[in-house]
Design a protein around this motif. Structure first.
Motif: not given
Length: 415
Positions: A75-97
């Motif tokens: 999921l994070i890789g797809i977001l990074l490929l789409l150049r949505r790095w902020r959404a990728a950071v949010l996804a990583a944070a949500a999964l950790l929480v």
């Protein structure tokens, strides 16, 4: 959904999960535990080989390093490929929480699992980790790509995972309910805190089910019943922002070129301003892909309406003849900025809307939605004589790309 509402929803879900966990541990003879035992016995009675086979697959995919590492990285890789790095950071944070909240509740309640479970699992039955993870991924998917299909897939995935845990007798029913609550709350909590920063649109956008009110007027999503009003607003603002009624032989031609085609193809990228007495007094319409839109306009839309607008046959072309020629010549490949700025918009507001900030709110609503869809940029062309509109677009962060005798072109990047 506003930040305040999201935080209220998060608090309510976490409180409900905590109360449920307390009830099943502290009140072993309660009706809740009776429900759990009854559901457990039912699953043992009705499960079939195919149900067990599917549940084993979900157990493998939805847990361990596959669910905890591989799926999030995809999921994070797809977001990074789409150049949505902020959404990728949010996804990583949500999964950790999500993992943190689930493990905290497991340790806090230390509930025993069913004794006849069919798979080996770690201690702590409440809440279900598999279901928590499934719900978190489902909500993240919808936050990043808010579509009906993502909602349907997410709900199906989460419910399927929850059922599989009880079919395998590895969790009680209330464990899966707690997992759904915690798994939904975690990404919403992170989105409430950082949704605007991650360009998810929660900070300012008008969600499809929510109105943004001003003292006089409100912004809401377009409805098919607004179609005639779009024709009226379009003609009343077509003459450099002024009323163009009577300039053409058929006033509806303005709308059939600059407004209605957009709501026909992209009704989900259109919002209107509704007055306090229920009239539609402004709108914004857009496409997220100019080249595809212009192909559709040339091949499908214009041939379907061109018969309403015959040429005058005059030796000197009329103003309407010129507009018909403009529509006839529209085709893909003509927008110089469509590769870098693939989206474009049209916005029109009647004079009575002035002074309420509605133009800015309409554009910010569209920008937020385009960011959520991963659209890299937007361009627009306007009459260069409309200096006030140019200054307005620049205040919104748009850059003047080019000025020609016919149009001033502006653009903005989203990623």
């Amino acid at each position: 959904m506003t930040r305040a509402r999201m935080l209220i929803a998060v608090g309510s879900m976490l409180a409900a999960a905590a109360v449920l966990g307390w009830a099943v541990v502290v009140l072993p003879g309660s009706a809740v535990n009776g429900l759990d035992q009854g559901w457990h016995d039912l699953m043992v009675e009705v499960r079939q080989p195919w149900m067990l086979a599917l549940s084993y697959v979900l157990n493998y995919v939805g847990g361990g390093w596959r669910a905890g590492v591989v799926v999030p990285l995809v999921l994070i890789g797809i977001l990074l490929l789409l150049r949505r790095w902020r959404a990728a950071v949010l996804a990583a944070a949500a999964l950790l929480v999500s993992v943190g909240l689930a493990q905290l509740m497991k340790a806090l309640f230390d509930r025993a699992r069913p004794e006849d479970m069919l798979v080996v699992s770690d201690p702590g039955s409440f809440p279900s980790g598999h279901t928590t993870n499934a719900a978190t991924l489902a909500v993240l998917l919808y936050l990043v790509w808010p579509r009906r299909w993502t909602a349907a897939v997410g709900i199906g995935w989460t419910v399927g995972m929850a059922l599989s845990r009880t079919i395998l007798s590895v969790h009680w029913l209330t464990d899966t309910v707690g997992g759904m609550l915690v798994g939904t709350a975690a990404p919403l909590l992170v989105a409430a805190v950082a949704g605007g920063w991650a360009s998810l649109g929660w900070e300012r956008s008008v969600a499809a089910a929510e109105l943004k009110e001003s003292p006089v007027s409100s912004i809401r999503p377009y409805r098919p019943s607004d179609r005639d009003a779009l024709y009226e607003v379009c003609v009343r603002t077509a003459d450099v922002g002024g009323d163009a009624t009577g300039i053409l032989e058929d006033d509806r031609l303005w709308g059939d070129i600059f407004a209605v085609p957009y709501v026909e193809r992209h009704p989900d990228l259109a919002w209107v301003v509704e007055s306090a007495d229920g009239r539609t007094i402004g709108y914004i319409v857009a496409t997220s892909d100019t080249e595809a839109f212009e192909t559709w306009f040339r091949d499908e839309w214009w041939p379907g309406v061109a018969g309403r607008y015959p040429l005058s046959g005059e030796s000197e072309p009329t103003r309407q003849d010129a507009m018909i020629g403009l529509a006839t010549r529209r085709a893909p490949g003509q927008a110089a900025y469509s590769a870098e700025y693939p989206a474009h918009l049209h916005i029109d507001l009647l004079p009575e809307t002035q002074g309420q900030g509605l133009g800015r709110r309409l554009i910010e609503t569209l920008f937020d939605e385009l960011r959520r869809r991963g659209v890299p940029g937007l361009h627009l062309g306007m009459n260069p004589a409309n200096a006030a509109a140019g200054a307005f677009y620049e205040r919104l962060g748009m850059t003047l790309l080019e000025v020609t005798p016919d149009a001033a072109h502006y653009g903005i990047r989203f990623a």
